[in-house]
Write an enzyme that holds these catalytic residues in place. Sequence first.
Site, PDB file in Angstrom:
ATOM      1  N   ASP A  16       1.028  -1.107   0.013  1.00  8.86           N
ATOM      2  CA  ASP A  16      -0.019  -0.026  -0.037  1.00  8.86           C
ATOM      3  C   ASP A  16       0.861   1.049  -0.008  1.00  8.86           C
ATOM      4  OD1 ASP A  16      -2.399   1.450   0.073  1.00  8.86           O
ATOM      5  OD2 ASP A  16      -2.085   1.840   2.160  1.00  8.86           O
ATOM      6  N   SER A  17       0.184   2.497  -0.442  1.00  7.38           N
ATOM      7  CA  SER A  17       1.018   3.593  -0.264  1.00  7.38           C
ATOM      8  C   SER A  17       1.365   4.113   1.127  1.00  7.38           C
ATOM      9  CB  SER A  17       0.155   4.795  -0.785  1.00  7.38           C
ATOM     10  OG  SER A  17      -1.009   5.044  -0.008  1.00  7.38           O
ATOM     11  N   CYS A  79      -4.127  -1.588  -2.378  1.00  6.73           N
ATOM     12  CA  CYS A  79      -4.602   0.001  -2.512  1.00  6.73           C
ATOM     13  C   CYS A  79      -5.176   0.010  -3.460  1.00  6.73           C
ATOM     14  CB  CYS A  79      -3.194   0.486  -2.666  1.00  6.73           C
ATOM     15  SG  CYS A  79      -2.898   2.192  -3.162  1.00  6.73           S
ATOM     16  N   GLU A 164      -3.071   8.883   7.737  1.00  7.07           N
ATOM     17  CA  GLU A 164      -1.534   8.938   7.737  1.00  7.07           C
ATOM     18  C   GLU A 164      -1.016   9.717   8.986  1.00  7.07           C
ATOM     19  OE1 GLU A 164       0.956   7.474   5.311  1.00  7.07           O
ATOM     20  OE2 GLU A 164      -0.841   6.328   5.232  1.00  7.07           O
ATOM     21  N   CYS A 198     -11.204   2.896  -0.325  1.00  6.84           N
ATOM     22  CA  CYS A 198      -9.698   3.232  -0.170  1.00  6.84           C
ATOM     23  C   CYS A 198      -9.436   2.305   1.215  1.00  6.84           C
ATOM     24  CB  CYS A 198      -9.579   4.527   0.165  1.00  6.84           C
ATOM     25  SG  CYS A 198      -7.962   5.078   0.542  1.00  6.84           S
ATOM     26  N   HIS A 200      -7.408   2.771   3.404  1.00  6.95           N
ATOM     27  CA  HIS A 200      -7.220   3.644   4.758  1.00  6.95           C
ATOM     28  C   HIS A 200      -8.760   3.889   5.236  1.00  6.95           C
ATOM     29  CE1 HIS A 200      -3.587   4.503   2.794  1.00  6.95           C
ATOM     30  NE2 HIS A 200      -3.035   5.328   3.665  1.00  6.95           N
TER      31      HIS A 200
HETATM   32  N1  DGL Z   1      -5.018   3.135   0.556  1.00  4.18           N
HETATM   33  C1  DGL Z   1      -4.824   3.462  -0.690  1.00  4.18           C
HETATM   34  C2  DGL Z   1      -6.306   3.209  -1.512  1.00  4.18           C
HETATM   35  O1  DGL Z   1      -6.706   2.293  -1.464  1.00  4.18           O
HETATM   36  C3  DGL Z   1      -4.093   4.745  -1.047  1.00  4.18           C
HETATM   37  C4  DGL Z   1      -4.522   5.961  -0.544  1.00  4.18           C
HETATM   38  C5  DGL Z   1      -3.491   7.199  -1.115  1.00  4.18           C
HETATM   39  O2  DGL Z   1      -2.386   6.901  -1.123  1.00  4.18           O
HETATM   40  O3  DGL Z   1      -3.847   8.376  -1.425  1.00  4.18           O
HETATM   41  O4  DGL Z   1      -6.456   3.871  -2.437  1.00  4.18           O
END
Ligand code: DGL
Length: 283
Positions: A16-17, A79, A164, A198, A200
Site C-alpha cells: 500500500d502507499s 491499495c 496517515e 480506499c 485507509h
Molecule cells: N490506501 C490506498 C487506496 O486504497 C491509497 C491512498 C492514497 O495513498 O492516497 O487507495
Amino acid sequence: MRNNFSRKEGAIGVFDSGYGGLTILSEIRSLMPQYDYIYLGDNARAPYGNRSFEVVYRFTLQAVEWFFSQNCHLVILACNTASAKALRSIQQNDLPLLDPQRRVLGIIRPTAENINAFTKTGHIGVFGTEGTIQSQSYELEIKKLYPYLTVIGEACPMWVPLVENNEYDKPGADYFVKQHIDRLFKKDPQIDTIILGCTHYPFLQKKIKNYLPKHIHVIAQGKYVAESLKIYLTCHPEMDEKCTKNGTIRFFTTESPEKFSQQASLFLNKKIEAQNINIDTLC
Ligand code: DGL
C-alpha cells in the site's frame, strides 16, 4: 526476462502507499495465518490518491520489483489507487517481461463481486481517492457483473492524510467525513450500500457510521479480499507451493521505521518492528 529473480519460495507481498493496506493484511492474516507475509508501505511518497497515472504506475512497479527481489511470487496491491491505475499495465506489460510465473492481484474485483448481496435499492456509493474515483474502476467492475446497479463515486482527498497523520479519530476529522457523506447523498439519495473504496478508510468507519442512517450498509474490503485470496490459492496449487508457510510477517516502509512501527502497532493492536527500504532507485 528483464530480471533474474531467485526461484526460491517466499512470502506473500502486501503493498500500500501507507498504512491503509494493514486493514487488508489483518483480514488476510486472520483467515490464513499459516502463510508468511511481507508488508510494504510507501509512506515516504503517500498519498498516491491525487497523483497522475504515470506516477502511481511507476511507484507501484518499483514496489512490485522490490517484492520479487524478496522472493515473493504473489503480490497483493492492497491499495485501490494502485489497483485502479497500475494493476492492468503491470499484469499485461510488465509481468511477461519480469517473470511470467509471478502474479500481482488487485482488490477492486473481489469487492465488486460481493456488492450485489447488500443492496435493495440497487444504488451503490463508493468513497475513494481522486485517482480511484476518476478511473471509474468500481463502476466498470460492478457493471460487468451486475449491469442493473447504479454506482456513484465520491472522492475524499482529505481522508487519507487524516489516517496517515493519526487524526482519524480526532474531532477535526468529523467535518471532512460529514462533508463527503452529504455530497454523496446529494448526488443520489437512493444509495443504501457504500463501499469504502480506499484501504485507509476503515480507520474512519466509526465516524462514517455516526453520520449515516442505520439501514445503510458500509462495506470494508478486507474480508472479501481475504476470501478471494483463499479461493485463488486453492485453485492455483502451483502458486500455493511457492508461498512459504511459517506464520511470519515482516514490515517495511520507505519512511522512518520508528514512526511506522509506532503507528502500525497502534493500528494492529500489537507491537511490530519495521525496517526502512529505498525503492525509488528501482526500474
Ligand atoms: N490506501 C490506498 C487506496 O486504497 C491509497 C491512498 C492514497 O495513498 O492516497 O487507495
